[in-house]
Write an enzyme that holds these catalytic residues in place. Structure first.
Site, PDB file in Angstrom:
ATOM      1  N   ALA A 101     -25.836 -19.438  -4.821  1.00 42.26           N
ATOM      2  CA  ALA A 101     -27.196 -20.378  -3.709  1.00 42.26           C
ATOM      3  C   ALA A 101     -26.354 -19.571  -2.247  1.00 42.26           C
ATOM      4  O   ALA A 101     -24.843 -19.050  -2.200  1.00 42.26           O
ATOM      5  CB  ALA A 101     -26.864 -21.823  -4.176  1.00 42.26           C
ATOM      6  N   CYS A 102     -27.422 -19.408  -1.997  1.00 47.32           N
ATOM      7  CA  CYS A 102     -27.049 -18.969  -0.161  1.00 47.32           C
ATOM      8  C   CYS A 102     -27.767 -19.512   0.921  1.00 47.32           C
ATOM      9  O   CYS A 102     -28.901 -20.227   0.432  1.00 47.32           O
ATOM     10  CB  CYS A 102     -27.054 -17.660   0.108  1.00 47.32           C
ATOM     11  SG  CYS A 102     -29.168 -17.252  -0.083  1.00 47.32           S
ATOM     12  N   PRO A 103     -27.233 -19.754   2.104  1.00 43.70           N
ATOM     13  CA  PRO A 103     -28.130 -20.395   3.456  1.00 43.70           C
ATOM     14  C   PRO A 103     -30.071 -19.671   3.345  1.00 43.70           C
ATOM     15  O   PRO A 103     -30.325 -21.606   3.688  1.00 43.70           O
ATOM     16  CB  PRO A 103     -27.010 -20.109   4.924  1.00 43.70           C
ATOM     17  CG  PRO A 103     -26.312 -19.495   4.236  1.00 43.70           C
ATOM     18  CD  PRO A 103     -26.240 -18.668   2.623  1.00 43.70           C
TER      19      PRO A 103
END
Lengths: 455, 151
Positions: free
Chosen positions: A9-11
């Site tokens: 996951a990443c922003p």
């Protein structure tokens, strides 16, 4: 073959999440390691890991710069890095994950566990557990404080420290069911909008005499009503902001409240009236059967309509100087938490660490005739636990009547034993409770599934 | 969903002549977005991309960088591709200079899922060496579009 899982996951959720996923998958393929990678990006959660996969996994790699709901991996070995490391050194992450040692017990437990369970069942269990775990502190604090209050006498004078303690404990116990319902609802609705209707529904469940089973119903009702509203209520854009602050709270509380009062409450009061006249009719019949019925009623809903009716029936007889049923009712109310405690001692492997700790508290609550001590276990798995409690308590109640034990106080548990002449046929009474405790523990251990993913 | 909606001739730079500064490359490619009608407020968009670079470099290694920004200055989702004439420093994860830049523009408001799916697929594909090599050796805009179309 060791199976691995990963979450990325990443922003922004457009590039890194998927690059990390791809590169971990590629590195796993190069090494012939089976892996499943969940991606939490801009297009939502894809390839979501199921509780069963988590239970079976050797270890979990988390490559993320945002929250990935780690609670579900409790007890599992986890390799946690920034999302960029997932792209840069996937091979190393896989080696690290393979090198982790799984915590004792869990692989065995997961392979023994009944394998096929559909997603809906797991969902129900998850919602229940969310309610139970949030309720537990109230049970522990409230139950123990009430038990402590008994040290100051069973009938403390108004305004005395004993009376104050009793009211503090009761305050905590009275919030059990509302909190149970609120957090079941929170879990289903997927957020805080579920809390208000759950709390109100749970409080109404106690007021209409629904006990914790009523609370579970209220929680599910509130959760699904709220979830449905979040999904289907569509407002023009200018009013959209009103939805979470006004429309959903108002309508969800109103609907759940009306359902609890009219659809759940009314039949419950009929049920309690019917049960009372049935018990009165039975009074003349076989005393042992009456004891068994009263005992099972104490355990079936632990604070719900059956429990309340049995308890009220027995205390009502005290006024007529009939003391046998009261003894049966108290003994049967003590065995569910005592049985749970014994089960967590003799079958450690079947319980999570949290449950074993709760079991210790349950022993004190059981000794104090606070049947609620068994509710966290009953609420978490009602279909398996309640039959065990009912059989154990039923036998206890029947034995108590058979041994002609009597009790002149309507509460107090083990503390009553200290009062001279409060209990008739004391030794046999203690024996009835002991037999009931052992029987409950055996049944609980036998019926209980192996512990879920924790540890 | 057609890849042409995302990637157009105006946003393909083969090669991109550059003074080798990161910001310069981003600005040149953003100008391509403006021409293609992807970006309306170029400065706003560039600031969003630079802010993203500030938090951590988008140089993912293997000589590839994927600067991206979500901004109100963006009208519709877009993709730009540049092969750099001179490899540029990008503070990449593997500390190697960058020779391929994919720049992504996403509007502030919800973007269609299909666009995101393409960007997602592209991100995944960039991990594979043969795909990167094809892009590195592409000599025309069509070749670049074809490579991505058939990914």
């Amino acid at each position: 073959m060791k199976k691995l899982l990963a979450v990325t996951a990443c922003p922004t959720g457009i590039a890194h999440t998927y690059m990390a996923a791809e590169s971990i998958e590629k590195a796993a393929k190069d090494r012939d390691v089976p892996i499943k990678v969940e991606t939490r990006g801009a297009v939502g959660v894809e390839n979501e890991l199921t509780p069963q996969e988590i239970a079976e996994a050797h270890a979990i790699i988390i490559a993320a710069d945002t929250d990935v709901d780690e609670a579900r991996f409790a007890g599992k070995p986890v390799v946690k890095v920034a999302v960029s490391q997932g792209i840069r050194i996937p091979g190393e992450l896989i080696e690290q994950a393979l090198a982790k040692t799984p915590s004792a017990g869990s692989p065995a437990a997961s392979s023994e566990a009944p394998v096929k369970e559909n997603a809906a069942r797991r969902g129900v269990y998850k919602h229940l557990m969310n309610g139970v775990s949030n309720m537990l502190p109230l049970v522990v604090a409230g139950g123990l404080i009430i038990a402590i209050s008994f040290l100051f006498g069973l009938h403390p004078a108004e305004g005395s420290i004993g009376a104050k303690l009793a009211s503090i404990g009761s305050a905590a116990i009275s919030m059990m069911v509302p909190i149970l319902a609120a957090y079941i609802s929170y879990s289903i609705a997927g957020g805080k909008l579920g809390l208000a209707p759950g709390l109100v529904g749970g409080l109404l469940a106690t007021q209409v005499g629904g006990g914790f089973l009523g609370g579970i119903i209220a929680g599910f009702l509130a959760g699904y009503v709220t979830k449905w509203m979040i999904k289907y209520i569509k407002l023009p854009k200018v009013m959209e902001g009103l939805k979470p602050v006004l429309i959903i709270p108002l309508l969800s509380v109103l609907i759940v409240g009306l359902l609890m009062v009219f659809v759940i409450g009314t039949p419950l009061s009929w049920l309690m009236n019917g049960l009372t006249s049935w018990l009165e009719g039975m009074g003349q019949a076989n005393a042992v059967i009456l004891g068994g019925v009263l005992g099972a009623m104490m355990a079936i809903d632990m604070g719900g309509p059956f429990n309340k009716t049995a308890y009220t029936f027995a205390t009502g007889l005290l006024a007529s100087h009939i003391y046998g049923p009261m003894a049966a009712v108290m003994a049967a109310g003590m065995t569910p938490p005592l049985g749970i405690w014994l089960a967590t001692v003799i079958a450690k492997k079947k319980f999570t660490k949290e449950e074993r700790e709760a079991g210790k508290v349950a022993s004190v609550l059981g000794l104090s005739f606070i049947t609620e001590g068994a509710i966290p276990f009953g609420a978490a798995d009602p279909l398996r636990m309640i039959p065990a409690f009912m059989i154990g308590s039923g036998v206890t109640g029947a034995l108590s009547m058979l041994f002609k034990a009597t009790l002149m106080a309507p509460h107090g548990g083990i503390f009553v034993l200290l009062i001279p002449n409060a209990i008739g046929n004391l030794l046999m009474y203690v024996l009835a409770i002991a037999i009931g405790t052992v029987l409950t523990a055996i049944l609980v251990t036998w019926f209980k599934r192996n512990k879920p993913i924790e540890e | 969903m057609n890849i042409h909606d995302l990637l157009t001739e105006q946003t393909i730079f083969l090669p991109l002549e550059t003074s080798a500064s990161k910001e310069d490359i981003i600005r040149q490619m953003a100008a391509g977005f403006k021409e293609a009608g992807v970006v309306e407020d170029t400065e706003k968009y560039v600031q969003a991309v630079l802010a993203r670079e500030q938090s951590s470099s988008t140089g993912i290694g293997f000589g590839v960088a994927i600067p991206h920004g979500k901004s109100a200055g963006v009208v519709k989702a877009g993709l730009a591709f540049a092969k750099l004439a001179e490899p540029a420093e990008w503070q990449s994860l593997d500390e190697q200079p960058v020779s391929i830049v994919f720049m992504i523009a996403v509007p502030e408001a919800n973007v269609g899922n299909e666009h995101l799916q393409i960007l997602v697929a592209l991100s995944r594909k960039l991990i594979h060496e043969d795909f990167r090599n094809k892009l590195l050796h592409a000599s025309s805009a069509e070749e670049v579009i074809d490579t991505i179309k058939n990914m």
